[in-house]
Motif scaffolding. Structure first.
Motif, PDB file in Angstrom:
ATOM      1  N   MET A   1       4.618   7.217  -7.189  1.00  0.00           N
ATOM      2  CA  MET A   1       3.390   7.147  -6.382  1.00  0.00           C
ATOM      3  C   MET A   1       3.279   5.776  -5.732  1.00  0.00           C
ATOM      4  N   ASN A   2       2.572   5.735  -4.618  1.00  0.00           N
ATOM      5  CA  ASN A   2       2.267   4.449  -4.023  1.00  0.00           C
ATOM      6  C   ASN A   2       0.797   4.107  -4.270  1.00  0.00           C
ATOM      7  N   LYS A   3       0.398   2.898  -3.914  1.00  0.00           N
ATOM      8  CA  LYS A   3      -0.976   2.430  -4.148  1.00  0.00           C
ATOM      9  C   LYS A   3      -1.981   3.276  -3.367  1.00  0.00           C
ATOM     10  N   TYR A   4      -1.623   3.693  -2.161  1.00  0.00           N
ATOM     11  CA  TYR A   4      -2.508   4.555  -1.364  1.00  0.00           C
ATOM     12  C   TYR A   4      -2.839   5.833  -2.139  1.00  0.00           C
ATOM     13  N   GLN A   5      -1.842   6.479  -2.700  1.00  0.00           N
ATOM     14  CA  GLN A   5      -2.066   7.719  -3.454  1.00  0.00           C
ATOM     15  C   GLN A   5      -2.923   7.467  -4.689  1.00  0.00           C
ATOM     16  N   GLU A   6      -2.689   6.338  -5.336  1.00  0.00           N
ATOM     17  CA  GLU A   6      -3.487   5.976  -6.510  1.00  0.00           C
ATOM     18  C   GLU A   6      -4.965   5.818  -6.134  1.00  0.00           C
ATOM     19  N   ILE A   7      -5.205   5.079  -5.064  1.00  0.00           N
ATOM     20  CA  ILE A   7      -6.581   4.855  -4.608  1.00  0.00           C
ATOM     21  C   ILE A   7      -7.218   6.170  -4.187  1.00  0.00           C
ATOM     22  N   MET A   8      -6.468   6.997  -3.447  1.00  0.00           N
ATOM     23  CA  MET A   8      -7.008   8.276  -2.995  1.00  0.00           C
ATOM     24  C   MET A   8      -7.393   9.181  -4.162  1.00  0.00           C
TER      25      MET A   8
ATOM     26  N   LEU B   1       0.789  -1.233   0.000  1.00  0.00           N
ATOM     27  CA  LEU B   1       0.000   0.000   0.000  1.00  0.00           C
ATOM     28  C   LEU B   1       0.818   1.279   0.000  1.00  0.00           C
ATOM     29  N   LEU B   2       1.964   1.293   0.651  1.00  0.00           N
ATOM     30  CA  LEU B   2       2.657   2.566   0.885  1.00  0.00           C
ATOM     31  C   LEU B   2       4.036   2.689   0.247  1.00  0.00           C
ATOM     32  N   LYS B   3       4.590   1.610  -0.242  1.00  0.00           N
ATOM     33  CA  LYS B   3       5.915   1.675  -0.848  1.00  0.00           C
ATOM     34  C   LYS B   3       5.826   2.380  -2.206  1.00  0.00           C
ATOM     35  N   PRO B   4       6.646   3.424  -2.406  1.00  0.00           N
ATOM     36  CA  PRO B   4       6.633   4.115  -3.703  1.00  0.00           C
ATOM     37  C   PRO B   4       7.015   3.169  -4.838  1.00  0.00           C
ATOM     38  N   ARG B   5       6.324   3.325  -5.957  1.00  0.00           N
ATOM     39  CA  ARG B   5       6.614   2.510  -7.139  1.00  0.00           C
ATOM     40  C   ARG B   5       7.497   3.301  -8.092  1.00  0.00           C
ATOM     41  N   LYS B   6       7.764   2.741  -9.234  1.00  0.00           N
ATOM     42  CA  LYS B   6       8.671   3.381 -10.193  1.00  0.00           C
ATOM     43  C   LYS B   6       8.196   4.764 -10.624  1.00  0.00           C
TER      44      LYS B   6
END
Length: 174
Positions: free
Chosen positions: A70-77, A62-67
Motif C-alpha cells: 500500500m502507499n500512504k494515499y491508500q492508507e489515508i483514504m 504519498l504514492l510510492k508503494p511500501r513493503k
C-alpha cells in the motif's frame, strides 16, 4: 506526516499534512526530478495527457508503494472513507485537505487524486472513493511546485468541472 480530523459542527473531514521537519523530509524536498505517472484525470477527460509529471520526492511520500504493497494515499483514504461512512449519512460532510510547504504540496497531490477518483466512473479507484463527496477543498500554504504542465492541466480540469476547489496561499516570490 498527516492527521485526519473531523469537525462535527462544521461538517468537515480534514486531512492535514505537516511541513518539513526531519532530514528525510528535506531529502524528499530536494528530489526535484519528475516522476512520470498515469494521469488520473484521463478517465474524466479524454483530452488530457496520458501521463503527468510529479515531483519525485512528493510522489515517494504519498504514492510510492511500501513493503506492505500500500502507499500512504491508500492508507489515508482508508481513514477518510471510514469517517465519511460513519458521519456523512445524509449530513453533507465536506472533505478539506491542507498543509504548509511540504504539507501544501502533499495536500495538492492528495486532492488531485481524491477528486479524480471521486469524479471518475471508470476505474476501480472511484469505487473506493464513492463515499467521498465532490467537491474536494484544498488549501495549500507556501507549497512548492508539485508537477509539470500536464499535472497543472489535470488539476485545472478538475477545478473547471467542479470536482475540486483550491486556495493557494503564497508570499511574493515564495
Amino acid at each position: 506526516v498527516y492527521a485526519v480530523g473531523i469537525d462535527q459542527h462544521r461538517k468537515r473531514i480534514t486531512v492535514v499534512f505537516r511541513g518539513s521537519v526531519t532530514s528525510t523530509d528535506f531529502q524528499k524536498d530536494a528530489m526535484i526530478s519528475l516522476n512520470r505517472q498515469p494521469n488520473p484525470v484521463k478517465d474524466i477527460d479524454a483530452n488530457q495527457h496520458e501521463k503527468i509529471g510529479i515531483h519525485h520526492g512528493f510522489y515517494d511520500y504519498l504514492l510510492k508503494p511500501r513493503k506492505n504493497g500500500m502507499n500512504k494515499y491508500q492508507e489515508i483514504m482508508g481513514h477518510v472513507q471510514a469517517l465519511f461512512l460513519q458521519y456523512d449519512s445524509q449530513q453533507n460532510y465536506k472533505l478539506y485537505c491542507t498543509g504548509r510547504s511540504l504539507g501544501g504540496a502533499l495536500a495538492t497531490l492528495f486532492s488531485l487524486y481524491v477528486a479524480a477518483a471521486a469524479g471518475s466512473v471508470v476505474d476501480d479507484t472511484s469505487k473506493a472513493a464513492s463515499s467521498i463527496p465532490t467537491t474536494v477543498n484544498c488549501i495549500s500554504v507556501a507549497s512548492p511546485r508539485v508537477g509539470d504542465s500536464s499535472f497543472q492541466s489535470a488539476f485545472c480540469r478538475l477545478e473547471e468541472r467542479g470536482l475540486m476547489r483550491h486556495l493557494r496561499i503564497a508570499n511574493d516570490r515564495d
